[in-house]
Enzyme design. Structure first.
Site, PDB file in Angstrom:
ATOM      1  N   CYS A 175       0.845  -1.405  -0.163  1.00 41.63           N
ATOM      2  CA  CYS A 175      -0.034  -0.085   0.031  1.00 41.63           C
ATOM      3  C   CYS A 175       0.802   1.156  -0.078  1.00 41.63           C
ATOM      4  CB  CYS A 175      -0.916  -0.079   1.131  1.00 41.63           C
ATOM      5  SG  CYS A 175      -1.993  -1.443   1.165  1.00 41.63           S
ATOM      6  N   HIS A 232      -3.740   7.019   2.183  1.00 40.71           N
ATOM      7  CA  HIS A 232      -4.145   5.530   1.898  1.00 40.71           C
ATOM      8  C   HIS A 232      -5.466   5.434   2.295  1.00 40.71           C
ATOM      9  CE1 HIS A 232      -3.975   1.634   0.672  1.00 40.71           C
ATOM     10  NE2 HIS A 232      -3.794   1.104   1.962  1.00 40.71           N
ATOM     11  N   ASN A 257      -9.852  -0.601  -1.041  1.00 41.31           N
ATOM     12  CA  ASN A 257      -8.505  -0.401  -0.784  1.00 41.31           C
ATOM     13  C   ASN A 257      -7.920  -0.979  -2.131  1.00 41.31           C
ATOM     14  OD1 ASN A 257      -5.948  -0.733  -0.326  1.00 41.31           O
ATOM     15  ND2 ASN A 257      -6.184  -1.660   1.641  1.00 41.31           N
TER      16      ASN A 257
HETATM   17  O1  UT7 Z   1      -3.917  -1.481   3.229  1.00 40.28           O
HETATM   18  C1  UT7 Z   1      -2.967  -2.486   3.796  1.00 40.28           C
HETATM   19  C2  UT7 Z   1      -3.223  -2.305   5.319  1.00 40.28           C
HETATM   20  N1  UT7 Z   1      -4.387  -2.998   5.824  1.00 40.28           N
HETATM   21  C3  UT7 Z   1      -5.066  -1.998   6.572  1.00 40.28           C
HETATM   22  O2  UT7 Z   1      -4.742  -1.254   6.833  1.00 40.28           O
HETATM   23  C4  UT7 Z   1      -6.371  -3.007   7.086  1.00 40.28           C
HETATM   24  C5  UT7 Z   1      -6.472  -2.676   8.650  1.00 40.28           C
HETATM   25  N2  UT7 Z   1      -7.470  -3.516   9.233  1.00 40.28           N
HETATM   26  C6  UT7 Z   1      -8.727  -3.259   9.307  1.00 40.28           C
HETATM   27  O3  UT7 Z   1      -9.006  -2.294   8.546  1.00 40.28           O
HETATM   28  C7  UT7 Z   1      -9.684  -3.867   9.910  1.00 40.28           C
HETATM   29  O4  UT7 Z   1      -8.996  -4.655  11.029  1.00 40.28           O
HETATM   30  C8  UT7 Z   1     -10.715  -4.846   9.353  1.00 40.28           C
HETATM   31  C9  UT7 Z   1     -11.816  -4.095   8.583  1.00 40.28           C
HETATM   32  C10 UT7 Z   1      -9.882  -5.634   8.389  1.00 40.28           C
HETATM   33  C11 UT7 Z   1     -11.489  -5.571  10.405  1.00 40.28           C
HETATM   34  O5  UT7 Z   1     -12.098  -4.826  11.207  1.00 40.28           O
HETATM   35  P1  UT7 Z   1     -12.115  -5.124  12.669  1.00 40.28           P
HETATM   36  O6  UT7 Z   1     -13.063  -3.774  13.455  1.00 40.28           O
HETATM   37  O7  UT7 Z   1     -10.798  -5.015  13.252  1.00 40.28           O
HETATM   38  O8  UT7 Z   1     -12.857  -6.612  12.693  1.00 40.28           O
HETATM   39  P2  UT7 Z   1     -12.302  -7.742  13.604  1.00 40.28           P
HETATM   40  O9  UT7 Z   1     -11.027  -8.585  12.510  1.00 40.28           O
HETATM   41  O10 UT7 Z   1     -11.796  -7.415  14.843  1.00 40.28           O
HETATM   42  O11 UT7 Z   1     -13.493  -8.793  13.576  1.00 40.28           O
HETATM   43  C12 UT7 Z   1     -14.630  -8.317  14.410  1.00 40.28           C
HETATM   44  C13 UT7 Z   1     -15.677  -9.256  14.199  1.00 40.28           C
HETATM   45  C14 UT7 Z   1     -15.252 -10.716  14.230  1.00 40.28           C
HETATM   46  O12 UT7 Z   1     -16.645 -11.593  15.015  1.00 40.28           O
HETATM   47  P3  UT7 Z   1     -16.506 -11.917  16.474  1.00 40.28           P
HETATM   48  O13 UT7 Z   1     -15.330 -12.702  16.585  1.00 40.28           O
HETATM   49  O14 UT7 Z   1     -16.425 -10.491  17.063  1.00 40.28           O
HETATM   50  O15 UT7 Z   1     -17.660 -12.613  16.606  1.00 40.28           O
HETATM   51  C15 UT7 Z   1     -15.014 -11.109  12.905  1.00 40.28           C
HETATM   52  O16 UT7 Z   1     -15.186 -12.452  12.777  1.00 40.28           O
HETATM   53  O17 UT7 Z   1     -16.177  -9.108  12.772  1.00 40.28           O
HETATM   54  C16 UT7 Z   1     -16.341 -10.513  12.145  1.00 40.28           C
HETATM   55  N3  UT7 Z   1     -16.121 -10.029  10.962  1.00 40.28           N
HETATM   56  C17 UT7 Z   1     -17.001  -9.854   9.857  1.00 40.28           C
HETATM   57  N4  UT7 Z   1     -18.237  -9.841   9.971  1.00 40.28           N
HETATM   58  C18 UT7 Z   1     -18.915  -9.624   9.027  1.00 40.28           C
HETATM   59  C19 UT7 Z   1     -14.731 -10.092  10.119  1.00 40.28           C
HETATM   60  N5  UT7 Z   1     -15.001  -9.739   8.973  1.00 40.28           N
HETATM   61  C20 UT7 Z   1     -16.392  -9.527   8.643  1.00 40.28           C
HETATM   62  C21 UT7 Z   1     -17.238  -9.182   7.561  1.00 40.28           C
HETATM   63  N6  UT7 Z   1     -18.542  -9.519   7.825  1.00 40.28           N
HETATM   64  N7  UT7 Z   1     -16.559  -9.169   6.283  1.00 40.28           N
END
Ligand code: UT7
Length: 329
Positions: free
Chosen positions: A114, A254, A284
């Site tokens: 990125c 970004h 992204n």
């Molecule tokens: O560009 C390169 C660098 N990349 C980034 O900067 C990305 C950085 N990370 C993020 O933007 C975020 O971490 C994500 C958008 C990828 C994920 O968001 P989050 O708020 O960190 O979610 P999480 O991974 O902590 O997951 C929270 C919950 C989980 O469920 P439980 O365990 O709380 O029941 C996940 O299983 O959300 C669930 N989950 C989803 N639910 C519906 C994860 N992905 C999804 C989804 N739809 N697509």
């Protein structure tokens, strides 16, 4: 003669026509428009159904040269930031030169995920500053759909496909790339990586069965590092150049997550109207995000505007570029 700086003298983007909405994705994986919108700010993304990264990049470059009235034969150098090259070799830059007819140019690909565009922009600027080259094309392009696991809802919802290109030319009015801070930390590779296909895990039936050719991301970990580092490096480049929030006209961040963008803008003391945002429509696009932002906002940019470009991505890689916009469109 004044000091020669590298100015962006034109920008052009290209995104594929096919729009994949959050609702479409919800038919493929267990997700929802509500979850994706509230956690990331993304509403839809573009998907390239046919063709390769070079096709998107070549379309952007050809349109850029046409709009500038520049013959492809005048281009000296092409630097292509991408993690989705057409092939392991030859380089995508090499292929783009062929497709656009830039037969006098040399070129290479640059892998910084990125941060690909800010790494490539800083590199391209050096060739202008030395006087070695007069016309350099810097590209950020990624066909993320070619390396996404559409069974992994945590990664496939956040990425999209797209390309952007800028033209760099010498400037003696003090406009263009003024400063940059680029950083990397290879220990971060455990959190964001495409493990298969290179010399560590050459392609085999096993790497395919183990789904190693797809992007693997531990989102929460990457999020923590991204928030801290993108905000820190953006504040640092302002301090180093004695810039206050009033001096900055635009943050070009970004587009990975609206929450990371907001945290960066807050740390810099910038109101939302000074922040370029198009994540809602493209997601992204990895190396494509920053030139696509510049393209979308080009008509609002004025000669002399102060821009801070900032990115964080796989590697880890991150950094910020301070530049002065060089033209009114
Ligand atoms: O560009 C390169 C660098 N990349 C980034 O900067 C990305 C950085 N990370 C993020 O933007 C975020 O971490 C994500 C958008 C990828 C994920 O968001 P989050 O708020 O960190 O979610 P999480 O991974 O902590 O997951 C929270 C919950 C989980 O469920 P439980 O365990 O709380 O029941 C996940 O299983 O959300 C669930 N989950 C989803 N639910 C519906 C994860 N992905 C999804 C989804 N739809 N697509």
């Amino acid at each position: 003669m004044g000091k020669v700086t590298a100015a962006i003298t034109g920008v052009q983007g290209y995104v594929p026509d096919f729009v994949m909405t959050n609702d479409e994705l919800a038919k493929i994986v267990d997700t929802s428009d509500e979850w994706i919108t509230s956690r990331t700010g993304i509403k839809e993304r573009r998907i390239q159904k046919e063709g390769a990264s070079s096709d998107m990049a070549a379309a952007a470059v050809a349109q850029l040269l046409e709009k500038k009235g520049i013959d492809p034969m005048e281009i000296d150098l092409v630097i292509c930031g991408t993690v989705t090259p057409d092939y392991p070799f030859p380089s995508t830059a090499n292929v783009i030169c062929d497709k656009v007819g830039m037969k006098n140019a040399w070129g290479f690909d640059l892998i910084a995920a990125c941060s690909g565009f800010i790494y490539a922009l800083t590199t391209g600027a050096q060739f202008i500053e030395t006087g070695k080259h007069k016309k350099v094309i810097v590209i950020g392009v990624d066909k993320m759909s070619s390396i996404l696991d559409y069974e992994d809802r945590t990664t496939c919802v956040i990425f999209g496909d797209g390309a952007g290109a800028v033209l760099l030319e010498p400037n003696e009015e003090g406009l263009g790339v003024i400063d940059s801070i680029l950083r990397s930390d290879g220990s971060g590779r455990q959190y964001l990586i495409q493990p298969g296909g290179g010399s560590a895990n050459p392609p085999s039936h096993k790497t395919v069965d183990d789904r190693l050719h797809f992007v693997k991301q531990e989102g929460k970990q990457v999020f923590k590092f991204a928030v801290t580092n993108m905000a820190e490096v953006s504040a640092e480049i302002m301090e180093n150049n004695n810039l206050t929030s009033d001096d900055v006209d635009w943050l070009v961040p970004h587009q990975a997550n609206l929450r990371i963008i907001d945290a960066t803008a807050n740390r810099m003391g910038l109101p939302s109207e000074k922040v370029m945002i198009n994540i809602q429509k493209y997601g992204n696009t990895t190396a494509g995000t920053l030139p696509l932002c510049l393209w979308d906002y080009e008509s609002q940019l004025k000669k002399g505007d102060t821009l801070i470009l900032s990115a964080f991505g796989g590697g880890f890689t991150w950094g910020a570029v301070y530049l002065k916009w060089a033209y009114n469109s």
